[in-house]
Design an enzyme around this catalytic site. Structure first.
Site, PDB file in Angstrom:
ATOM      1  N   GLY A 124       0.826  -1.214   0.000  1.00 56.97           N
ATOM      2  CA  GLY A 124       0.000   0.000   0.000  1.00 56.97           C
ATOM      3  C   GLY A 124       0.854   1.255   0.000  1.00 56.97           C
ATOM      4  O   GLY A 124       0.505   2.258   0.622  1.00 56.97           O
ATOM      5  N   ALA A 125       1.964   1.213  -0.738  1.00 53.32           N
ATOM      6  CA  ALA A 125       2.942   2.311  -0.676  1.00 53.32           C
ATOM      7  C   ALA A 125       2.731   3.358  -1.770  1.00 53.32           C
ATOM      8  O   ALA A 125       3.612   4.175  -2.029  1.00 53.32           O
ATOM      9  CB  ALA A 125       4.363   1.757  -0.727  1.00 53.32           C
ATOM     10  N   VAL A 154      -3.086  -7.265  -1.787  1.00 53.72           N
ATOM     11  CA  VAL A 154      -2.559  -8.063  -0.660  1.00 53.72           C
ATOM     12  C   VAL A 154      -3.551  -9.122  -0.169  1.00 53.72           C
ATOM     13  O   VAL A 154      -3.153 -10.043   0.539  1.00 53.72           O
ATOM     14  CB  VAL A 154      -2.124  -7.181   0.542  1.00 53.72           C
ATOM     15  CG1 VAL A 154      -0.959  -6.287   0.179  1.00 53.72           C
ATOM     16  CG2 VAL A 154      -3.291  -6.373   1.110  1.00 53.72           C
ATOM     17  N   ASN A 196       1.431  -2.513   5.406  1.00 51.58           N
ATOM     18  CA  ASN A 196       0.790  -1.204   5.600  1.00 51.58           C
ATOM     19  C   ASN A 196      -0.563  -1.093   4.922  1.00 51.58           C
ATOM     20  O   ASN A 196      -1.418  -0.333   5.388  1.00 51.58           O
ATOM     21  CB  ASN A 196       1.739  -0.115   5.068  1.00 51.58           C
ATOM     22  CG  ASN A 196       1.028   1.206   4.885  1.00 51.58           C
ATOM     23  OD1 ASN A 196       0.833   1.955   5.840  1.00 51.58           O
ATOM     24  ND2 ASN A 196       0.601   1.507   3.647  1.00 51.58           N
ATOM     25  N   TYR A 227     -13.323  -2.337  10.797  1.00 45.07           N
ATOM     26  CA  TYR A 227     -11.937  -1.838  10.776  1.00 45.07           C
ATOM     27  C   TYR A 227     -11.259  -2.124  12.121  1.00 45.07           C
ATOM     28  O   TYR A 227     -10.126  -2.627  12.164  1.00 45.07           O
ATOM     29  CB  TYR A 227     -11.977  -0.337  10.491  1.00 45.07           C
ATOM     30  CG  TYR A 227     -10.634   0.355  10.391  1.00 45.07           C
ATOM     31  CD1 TYR A 227      -9.947   0.386   9.178  1.00 45.07           C
ATOM     32  CD2 TYR A 227     -10.081   1.012  11.484  1.00 45.07           C
ATOM     33  CE1 TYR A 227      -8.724   1.036   9.084  1.00 45.07           C
ATOM     34  CE2 TYR A 227      -8.868   1.667  11.397  1.00 45.07           C
ATOM     35  CZ  TYR A 227      -8.193   1.687  10.192  1.00 45.07           C
ATOM     36  OH  TYR A 227      -6.987   2.332  10.097  1.00 45.07           O
ATOM     37  N   ILE A 278      -3.602  10.442  11.467  1.00 49.31           N
ATOM     38  CA  ILE A 278      -2.502  10.841  10.587  1.00 49.31           C
ATOM     39  C   ILE A 278      -3.108  11.439   9.320  1.00 49.31           C
ATOM     40  O   ILE A 278      -4.033  10.864   8.739  1.00 49.31           O
ATOM     41  CB  ILE A 278      -1.618   9.622  10.214  1.00 49.31           C
ATOM     42  CG1 ILE A 278      -1.186   8.818  11.465  1.00 49.31           C
ATOM     43  CG2 ILE A 278      -0.408  10.064   9.396  1.00 49.31           C
ATOM     44  CD1 ILE A 278      -0.322   9.551  12.459  1.00 49.31           C
TER      45      ILE A 278
END
Ligand code: NAD
Length: 246
Positions: A12-13, A63, A89, A154, A187
């Protein structure tokens, strides 16, 4: 915190926290396989790493699909020569109150956020076990510890990631593989921008450091966990929240 000679996979970059982690690991000297389900986003991050003088390989892939994951790890070993660092990630949110939450929303979040961590970890460990070296860093969420209205799927997946990390840390310690989990707070990324202002505003007021985090706040901690300076840390759940944990 030198990572020269190391090979890292970051899932997930193509965006947000994963992108910042990929850039940071490359800056420290690691060659980085940049994964994302959006192949264009993955190649944009890889390009940015190369423009800054680093080494990167981009691989599109989901993924939550075993075949994609195994191909990603194969490419990392074949093209970059190995894999010492895995950062799990990739993550998504499909928010709804439980009364409205669909089976599809439940499965989608579980598949990416929890099954994805299992698949990627399982795919890299034969290589790491053989070499008796590895650093696995999972990105959970403070929500996985405290829960959140409208995000039961989640939060359940992220709590699962914490339990998975602690179990796998115990299993793999004998192979000199460190497995740790980071619990970010709020974030500033596209994911956060999906939370309605009426919920976000009051939460920000509760943060002792009085600001939301930036992706680099997480990337610095991950780079430390990926380094040999963190060699005696395993099974740790590290909250990076500006002090916010209620
Ligand atoms: P983001 O949406 O900016 O980035 C996530 C990336 O993952 C995207 O590029 C997306 O395309 C990719 N992705 C989605 N599904 C995928 C799949 N199946 N396979 C591969 N890639 C996939 O989100 P972010 O805020 O950077 O989140 C990164 C991680 O941090 C997630 O696991 C998220 O749950 C976690 N997190 C974020 C926050 C926050 O406040 N932003 C807080 C706690 C935890």
């Amino acid at each position: 915190m030198d990572l020269k000679g190391k090979r890292a996979i970051v899932t997930g970059a193509g965006s947000g926290i994963g992108k910042a982690i990929a850039l940071k690991l490359a800056e420290r000297g690691a060659a980085v396989l940049v994964n994302d389900v959006d192949p264009e986003a993955a190649s944009a991050t890889a390009r940015e790493i190369e423009e800054r003088g680093g080494k990167a390989l981009s691989v599109g892939g989901d993924v939550s699909k075993g075949e994609d994951v195994r191909e990603m790890v194969r490419l990392c070993i074949e093209e970059l020569g190995g894999v010492e660092i895995l950062v799990n990630n990739a993550g998504i949110a499909r928010s709804a109150l439980l009364i409205n939450l669909t089976e599809e929303q439940w499965d989608e979040v579980m598949n990416v956020n929890l099954k994805g961590v299992f698949l990627c970890t399982k795919a890299v460990i034969p290589h790491m076990m053989k070499r008796r070296y590895g650093k696995i860093i999972n990105i959970s969420s403070i929500y996985g510890r405290i829960g959140a209205i409208g995000d039961s799927n989640y939060c359940a997946a992220k709590a699962g990631v914490i339990g998975f990390t602690k179990s796998v840390a115990k299993e793999l310690a004998r192979y000199n593989i460190n497995v740790n989990v980071v619990l970010p707070g709020l974030i500033d990324t596209p994911l956060l921008r999906g939370i309605p202002e009426k919920y976000l505003g009051p939460m920000i007021k509760e943060i002792p450091l009085k600001r939301v985090g930036v992706p680099e706040d997480i990337a610095g901690v991950v780079a430390f966990l990926a380094s040999d300076e963190a060699g005696y840390l395993t099974g740790a759940a590290i909250e990076v929240t500006g002090g916010w944990n209620m």
